[in-house]
Design a protein around this motif. Structure first.
Motif, PDB file in Angstrom:
ATOM      1  N   THR A 340       0.819  -1.220   0.000  1.00 50.54           N
ATOM      2  CA  THR A 340       0.000   0.000   0.000  1.00 50.54           C
ATOM      3  C   THR A 340       0.847   1.260   0.000  1.00 50.54           C
ATOM      4  N   GLU A 341       2.147   1.134   0.204  1.00 50.08           N
ATOM      5  CA  GLU A 341       2.995   2.307   0.341  1.00 50.08           C
ATOM      6  C   GLU A 341       3.829   2.556  -0.909  1.00 50.08           C
ATOM      7  N   PRO A 366       6.828  12.991   1.147  1.00 52.67           N
ATOM      8  CA  PRO A 366       6.202  11.935   1.941  1.00 52.67           C
ATOM      9  C   PRO A 366       5.649  10.834   1.049  1.00 52.67           C
ATOM     10  N   ALA A 367       5.565   9.611   1.601  1.00 53.53           N
ATOM     11  CA  ALA A 367       5.055   8.470   0.854  1.00 53.53           C
ATOM     12  C   ALA A 367       3.541   8.528   0.753  1.00 53.53           C
ATOM     13  N   TRP A 418      23.171   7.733   2.649  1.00 54.72           N
ATOM     14  CA  TRP A 418      22.013   8.028   3.480  1.00 54.72           C
ATOM     15  C   TRP A 418      20.720   7.626   2.784  1.00 54.72           C
ATOM     16  N   ARG A 419      19.712   7.345   3.580  1.00 55.74           N
ATOM     17  CA  ARG A 419      18.391   7.017   3.063  1.00 55.74           C
ATOM     18  C   ARG A 419      17.352   7.327   4.129  1.00 55.74           C
ATOM     19  N   VAL A 420      16.062   7.281   3.730  1.00 58.13           N
ATOM     20  CA  VAL A 420      14.944   7.503   4.645  1.00 58.13           C
ATOM     21  C   VAL A 420      13.993   6.322   4.523  1.00 58.13           C
ATOM     22  N   ILE A 421      13.558   5.783   5.661  1.00 61.41           N
ATOM     23  CA  ILE A 421      12.577   4.707   5.656  1.00 61.41           C
ATOM     24  C   ILE A 421      11.363   5.107   6.471  1.00 61.41           C
ATOM     25  N   GLY A 422      10.205   4.539   6.150  1.00 58.15           N
ATOM     26  CA  GLY A 422       8.967   4.803   6.867  1.00 58.15           C
ATOM     27  C   GLY A 422       8.579   3.606   7.711  1.00 58.15           C
ATOM     28  N   ASN A 432      10.440   2.914   1.807  1.00 56.89           N
ATOM     29  CA  ASN A 432      11.836   3.324   1.905  1.00 56.89           C
ATOM     30  C   ASN A 432      12.246   4.086   0.668  1.00 56.89           C
ATOM     31  N   SER A 433      13.370   4.736   0.759  1.00 57.75           N
ATOM     32  CA  SER A 433      13.906   5.512  -0.359  1.00 57.75           C
ATOM     33  C   SER A 433      15.116   4.805  -0.937  1.00 57.75           C
TER      34      SER A 433
END
Length: 442
Positions: A340-341, A366-367, A418-422, A432-433
């Motif tokens: 769903t993301e 944002p996702a 670096w990365r960003v995760i939800g 995630n990115s």
């Protein structure tokens, strides 16, 4: 004294006779896209037994072309950039293992052919947009429209630099046929899902591959599917065939064939490759499936390379592994959450950007389905070794940026990833990115 001089002369003569180097490259020059990235397969010919590649970079001007022994031919002040590690797919044919810094999990090679006298290196020159942009800007200021790709080799302490001429062009008919971007998705999808869930014995939606490319010619390949329980493909298996040497092409794993495709690509840069009939894709067995877009090598007169043992077709080459399309047959709560993301899209800093600590601000879009994300986590990793985690920061879901404090800034040294995760409320990763590289200016 005379004896010492004679010894030195003999040593010099011995070195000049016995320290040989790569003898050539093919192609010697190529047209590259002025408005985007370019990928070209190059064969560096007749490497000596101990000769190894150590560097790859682009320069706006050189003091000499071809094979240059000793001094770096790059004119001071004209360096345009280095080949990123993730694009380094160079392989010495007939030896096991890829060159240091190769950006993918490529397998060991096969033993050399008995009696073979040719030791070549298959190199995939992937020119980043930033390098082309700098070359174009210099041409606007009055410099030559040509710039140079330089591969550095070392043999018994002797450096050899081999140049390939890159000519700024439009990316059309006189440019090697190569893929610069590939996206797989269902035709009616509003956004890309990590995994699509379907019921057993039901049809999938139609899907396709959206591609960007340089050059013109025939693109051919096949659609394959990885069945539940099968060993998934590696990044090596997903490379396009044209990017590999003849020795490596049979080493790619094959999976269940669904259908084949063949499409002539005109020199306009974009195309849509329809997927196979959904009725050909299995949905009877529960589990996770992967749809593979396998690109085969085609004849391309602008990009084919001479290995001294024959001409090798490289049409359809790419400097990256092909993406996959995943679907899950049956019910799984974990798949329902993940599917769903939408992946998180990073904004700043840009990939491979170099910034001072004071100017760094991490930001992202944002996702989709943000209601299921209870927290974002920014992660920092070392570049070398096993990419060890060196720092994290937790950010509220209503925010999509992070300004490092003084304590966090102390962790920002050298080059990092670096990365960003939800995360959802249970702490499960639901989005995630991609990973980006950042260099900190000291």
């Amino acid at each position: 004294m005379k004896t010492i001089v004679n010894i030195l002369v003999l040593v010099f003569c011995w070195l000049s006779c016995h320290v040989l180097a790569v003898t050539g490259r093919h192609p010697t020059g190529v047209n590259v896209n002025t408005n985007g990235p370019t990928t070209v397969v190059i064969t560096f010919q007749n490497l000596e037994a101990n000769e190894q590649p150590v560097n790859a970079f682009w320069c706006g001007d050189v003091t000499a072309t071809g094979v240059v022994i000793g001094n770096n031919p790059c004119v001071s002040g004209t360096l345009l950039g280095y080949l990123p590690d993730r694009y380094n797919l160079a392989r010495i044919q007939g030896e096991s293992g890829f060159v240091p810094g190769a950006g993918t999990d490529l397998p060991g090679g096969t033993p050399g052919t008995p009696g073979s006298m040719t030791r070549n290196m298959n190199d995939v020159m992937s020119i980043p947009e930033a390098v082309v942009r700098r070359a174009y800007q210099e041409a606007q200021r009055g410099a030559s429209s040509e710039f140079y790709y330089i591969r550095q080799f070392v043999n018994n302490g002797i450096n050899t630099f081999v140049t390939v001429t890159c000519r700024l062009a439009g990316g059309g008919a006189r440019t090697p046929l190569s893929l610069t971007r590939v996206d797989l998705d269902f035709d009616q999808a509003s956004f890309r899902k990590s995994i699509t869930q379907v019921e057993q014995n039901t049809l999938l939606e139609k899907f396709s591959a959206s591609i960007r490319y340089n050059g013109t010619g025939l693109l051919k390949g096949r659609w394959e599917v990885v069945m539940p329980g099968e060993t998934p493909p590696t990044t090596f298996d997903l490379l396009s065939e044209g990017s590999l040497s003849i020795e490596d092409r049979p080493l790619q794993k094959r999976y269940r064939l669904v259908s084949r495709f063949q499409k002539f690509l005109p020199p306009n840069g974009t195309a849509l490759i329809p997927g196979p009939d959904p009725r050909l894709l299995p949905t009877n067995e529960a589990g996770l499936y992967q749809i593979l877009f396998r690109v085969e090598a085609s004849n391309d007169k602008e990009g084919n390379t001479d290995t001294l043992g024959g001409i090798v077709s490289t049409g359809g080459s790419a400097g990256f592994s092909m993406p996959t399309l995943k679907y899950f047959v049956g019910h799984s709560p974990v798949v329902e959450v993940v599917s769903t993301e939408r992946n998180i899209t990073l904004i700043t800093p840009q990939n491979e950007q170099s910034l001072s600590k004071e100017k760094i601000k991490f930001s992202w879009f944002p996702a989709e389905g943000v209601a299921t994300i209870s927290m974002y986590r920014l992660e920092l990793y070392e570049v070398i070794g096993e990419k060890r985690l060196i720092g994290t920061a937790m950010i509220k879901p209503q925010e999509n940026n992070y300004q490092p404090g003084e304590k966090f800034k102390r962790k920002l040294t050298g080059t990092i990833l670096w990365r960003v995760i939800g995360l959802n409320k249970q702490g499960v990763v639901v989005s995630n990115s991609p990973i980006r590289k950042l260099t900190i200016q000291e």
